[in-house]
Design a protein around this motif. Structure first.
Motif, PDB file in Angstrom:
ATOM      1  N   GLU A  64       0.830  -1.209   0.000  1.00  0.00           N
ATOM      2  CA  GLU A  64       0.000   0.000   0.000  1.00  0.00           C
ATOM      3  C   GLU A  64       0.866   1.262   0.000  1.00  0.00           C
ATOM      4  O   GLU A  64       0.564   2.229  -0.717  1.00  0.00           O
ATOM      5  N   TYR A  67       2.518   1.783  -3.560  1.00  0.00           N
ATOM      6  CA  TYR A  67       1.632   2.305  -4.596  1.00  0.00           C
ATOM      7  C   TYR A  67       1.093   3.690  -4.254  1.00  0.00           C
ATOM      8  O   TYR A  67       0.729   4.453  -5.158  1.00  0.00           O
ATOM      9  N   ALA A  68       1.105   4.054  -2.980  1.00  0.00           N
ATOM     10  CA  ALA A  68       0.811   5.448  -2.630  1.00  0.00           C
ATOM     11  C   ALA A  68       1.917   6.347  -3.168  1.00  0.00           C
ATOM     12  O   ALA A  68       1.663   7.459  -3.664  1.00  0.00           O
ATOM     13  N   VAL A  70       3.817   5.625  -5.798  1.00  0.00           N
ATOM     14  CA  VAL A  70       3.652   5.644  -7.250  1.00  0.00           C
ATOM     15  C   VAL A  70       2.569   6.652  -7.639  1.00  0.00           C
ATOM     16  O   VAL A  70       2.727   7.432  -8.595  1.00  0.00           O
ATOM     17  N   ASP A  71       1.473   6.650  -6.904  1.00  0.00           N
ATOM     18  CA  ASP A  71       0.392   7.595  -7.172  1.00  0.00           C
ATOM     19  C   ASP A  71       0.873   9.036  -6.985  1.00  0.00           C
ATOM     20  O   ASP A  71       0.542   9.924  -7.788  1.00  0.00           O
ATOM     21  N   PHE A  72       1.676   9.271  -5.938  1.00  0.00           N
ATOM     22  CA  PHE A  72       2.202  10.610  -5.687  1.00  0.00           C
ATOM     23  C   PHE A  72       3.047  11.090  -6.866  1.00  0.00           C
ATOM     24  O   PHE A  72       2.888  12.221  -7.352  1.00  0.00           O
ATOM     25  N   THR A  74       2.947   9.962  -9.944  1.00  0.00           N
ATOM     26  CA  THR A  74       2.086  10.112 -11.117  1.00  0.00           C
ATOM     27  C   THR A  74       1.389  11.459 -11.101  1.00  0.00           C
ATOM     28  O   THR A  74       1.360  12.182 -12.113  1.00  0.00           O
ATOM     29  N   ARG A  75       0.841  11.842  -9.948  1.00  0.00           N
ATOM     30  CA  ARG A  75       0.149  13.125  -9.847  1.00  0.00           C
ATOM     31  C   ARG A  75       1.126  14.299  -9.965  1.00  0.00           C
ATOM     32  O   ARG A  75       0.764  15.360 -10.470  1.00  0.00           O
ATOM     33  N   TRP A  78       1.417  14.752 -13.623  1.00  0.00           N
ATOM     34  CA  TRP A  78       0.203  15.352 -14.172  1.00  0.00           C
ATOM     35  C   TRP A  78       0.121  16.851 -13.873  1.00  0.00           C
ATOM     36  O   TRP A  78      -0.482  17.612 -14.630  1.00  0.00           O
ATOM     37  N   PRO A 216       0.804  18.027  -5.439  1.00  0.00           N
ATOM     38  CA  PRO A 216       1.352  16.959  -4.597  1.00  0.00           C
ATOM     39  C   PRO A 216       2.470  17.408  -3.672  1.00  0.00           C
ATOM     40  O   PRO A 216       2.557  16.936  -2.537  1.00  0.00           O
TER      41      PRO A 216
END
Length: 321
Positions: A64, A67-68, A70-72, A74-75, A78, A216
């Motif tokens: 968890e 992937y948090a 990875v999400d950070f 990714t954002r 973006w 982020p």
């Protein structure tokens, strides 16, 4: 606390000891880069692999958490645009941008030159070419005359040096942050030093400002209860033929947050005190203006910024052939 106690206090209780499985995985990933024909790239990727795997083991990172992260990232990607660089901002707040500048100096790059600092995330548009003495002033703030001399490490003047300047306005905003309100190029200028190496222009005293908090990186600093402000400063990027380029800041001595800069870029040698002058620039007697050159703006508040460039060994070697 003795040395053993200090060592023990830094042991992470969640660390997972290396095992045949983790060691074998790391070796496989490192070996996957062996075929790279670029020695430097191979070294960097294999070192990155080793440190990344060690970080994951030492902190026993969960699925968890990974992937948090990875999400950070990714954002963060973006959030980047033509006028915003969130990844540069992330590098800045982690101290990585400043560290690579310090490492460059430690390698002897630019020895004797003005100390370097980070480029920052707002060098995203081309500064307009301006005549010496013209204004880059944005909104708010006190009028300010910025002037100085560019020299090399021997003290000789550097004529025709290119000085790229960008700054926040007197309310703490860069032009790219208020595109519907502020004209493009406000707070920016591309100047060329005169025959004696001098430059001078009008602006407003920049204000301290918080780094962007709506992305982020702002979330990261809020979660860590980190300071978000930058002290008042101007950015300078200076280049000239035969010299190594310098990217730096000049910080205003009376600004708050000098001891808590969110991007760790403050260096004592780059702090300058504004001065108040009387009369017709009587205190600027050493400022040399080319005959028939642009006049010096008549402003009581002044900031002197002398900048030093080191010789570029590669450029000098090329010029001598």
């Amino acid at each position: 606390m003795d040395a053993d106690d200090r060592k023990e206090s830094h042991v992470n209780p969640t660390t997972v000891a290396a095992s045949p499985a983790t060691d074998n995985l790391e070796r496989q990933v490192r070996a996957s880069f062996d075929r790279s024909g670029n020695d430097r790239l191979r070294m960097l990727l294999q070192s990155l692999t080793a440190h990344l795997h060690a970080f994951l083991r030492e902190n026993n990172v969960t699925i968890e958490e990974w992937y948090a992260g990875v999400d950070f990232l990714t954002r963060t990607g973006w959030t980047c645009s033509e006028t915003r660089q969130e990844f540069v901002l992330l590098s800045d707040v982690l101290g990585a941008s400043m560290l690579v500048e310090v490492l460059a100096e430690a390698r002897g790059e630019g020895g004797g030159a003005t100390e370097r600092t980070v480029l920052g995330p707002f060098h995203m548009t081309t500064s307009p070419e301006r005549e010496l003495g013209s204004s880059i002033a944005g909104a708010g703030g006190e009028r300010l005359l910025v002037y100085g001399r560019v020299s090399d490490t021997t003290g000789a003047a550097v004529p025709s040096a290119i000085i790229d300047v960008w700054q926040a306005d007197g309310e703490g905003y860069y032009d790219v942050q208020l595109p519907d309100v502020v004209p493009p190029g406000s707070g920016r200028g591309l100047f060329t030093t005169n025959s004696a190496g001098w430059f001078y222009f009008e602006t407003v005293a920049p204000a301290p400002y918080p780094i962007p908090s709506d992305g982020p990186v702002g979330e990261l600093l809020a979660a860590a209860s980190r300071p978000v402000y930058r002290p008042a400063h101007l950015h300078f990027q200076v280049s000239a033929a035969g010299c190594r380029e310098v990217t730096t800041h000049i910080f205003l001595a009376d600004s708050p947050h000098l001891d808590s800069d969110a991007v760790f870029a403050v260096r004592p040698s780059l702090i300058r005190q504004r001065q108040t002058i009387d009369g017709d620039h009587g205190d600027l007697a050493d400022l040399v203006v080319d005959p028939g050159g642009p006049p010096v703006p008549s402003i009581a508040e002044v900031l002197r910024v002398d900048l030093v460039l080191a010789p570029d060994a590669d450029a000098m070697s090329w010029r001598s052939t």
